[in-house]
Design an enzyme around this catalytic site. Structure first.
Site, PDB file in Angstrom:
ATOM      1  CB  ALA A   1      -5.698   5.903 -13.460  1.00 22.11           C
TER       2      ALA A   1
ATOM      3  CD  GLN B   1       1.257   6.637  -8.654  1.00 20.96           C
ATOM      4  OE1 GLN B   1       0.744   7.315  -9.530  1.00 20.96           O
ATOM      5  NE2 GLN B   1       1.112   6.923  -7.382  1.00 20.96           N
TER       6      GLN B   1
ATOM      7  NE  ARG C   1       0.831  -0.317  -9.831  1.00 18.20           N
ATOM      8  CZ  ARG C   1       1.573  -1.086 -10.627  1.00 18.20           C
ATOM      9  NH1 ARG C   1       1.010  -2.041 -11.337  1.00 18.20           N
ATOM     10  NH2 ARG C   1       2.871  -0.898 -10.710  1.00 18.20           N
ATOM     11  CB  CYS C   2      -1.655   7.635 -11.339  1.00 16.10           C
ATOM     12  SG  CYS C   2      -1.653   9.382 -10.897  1.00 16.10           S
ATOM     13  N   GLY C   3      -3.840   8.022  -8.994  1.00 20.58           N
ATOM     14  CA  GLY C   3      -5.162   8.561  -8.679  1.00 20.58           C
ATOM     15  C   GLY C   3      -5.785   9.307  -9.850  1.00 20.58           C
TER      16      GLY C   3
END
Length: 162
Positions: A39, A70, A35-37
């Site tokens: 990713a 995340q 869920r991290c940018g």
């Protein structure tokens, strides 16, 4: 001090990944969170893994909640989330692993002693390149694309060494 040869991780399927399994390999250890940018890097990590795997290279995705929670808790949910980011991920991915704090995984505790403060994970998708001898070669920040020339050059040099 632990030898890198002693480090192991539990994968999503419950099997164990040994950093040094007796077969000389180069490993890019990356703390991941679906869920991290960052990713979006899963796809580039897969391309890097595909490009060099037959030569003795692997990417190891280390699922972590150490930065902003995340990532999902359950292995099946992690696997589904990763597959949602990149349709095919064939490199190994671990169950949740702490990369900092009181419950830090022994590998990350060791790696912190091998680099300066700047070389420690500040966020998800921090990368450590481990050589065939199990020693830490270099690190790359979260913002470094896995297919950046400096990553490619370091991986190729590590594969050519030894």
């Amino acid at each position: 001090m632990n030898s890198p040869k002693n480090f192991s991780f539990t994968l999503l399927d419950g099997t164990t990944f040994h950093l040094c399994n007796g077969v000389p390999q180069v490993v890019l250890v990356v703390n991941t969170a679906s869920r991290c940018g960052f990713a979006r890097q899963f796809e580039a990590l897969q391309k890097l893994h595909d490009r060099y795997h037959a030569k003795g290279f692997t990417v190891l995705g280390v699922s972590s909640q150490s930065f902003g929670k995340q990532e999902s808790d359950l292995p099946a949910d992690i696997a589904a989330a990763v597959q949602n980011k990149c349709s095919v991920v064939s490199f190994p991915i671990t169950q949740l692993t702490a990369v900092r704090g009181k419950a830090i995984h022994p590998f990350y505790a060791w790696a912190a002693t091998q680099v300066s403060l700047l070389g420690r994970p500040k966020w998800n998708f921090h990368k450590y390149l481990i050589g065939k001898d199990g020693q830490l070669i270099t690190w790359f920040s979260s913002t470094t694309d896995p297919l950046a020339p400096k990553v490619i050059e370091a991986v190729e040099a590590a594969l050519d060494n030894g």
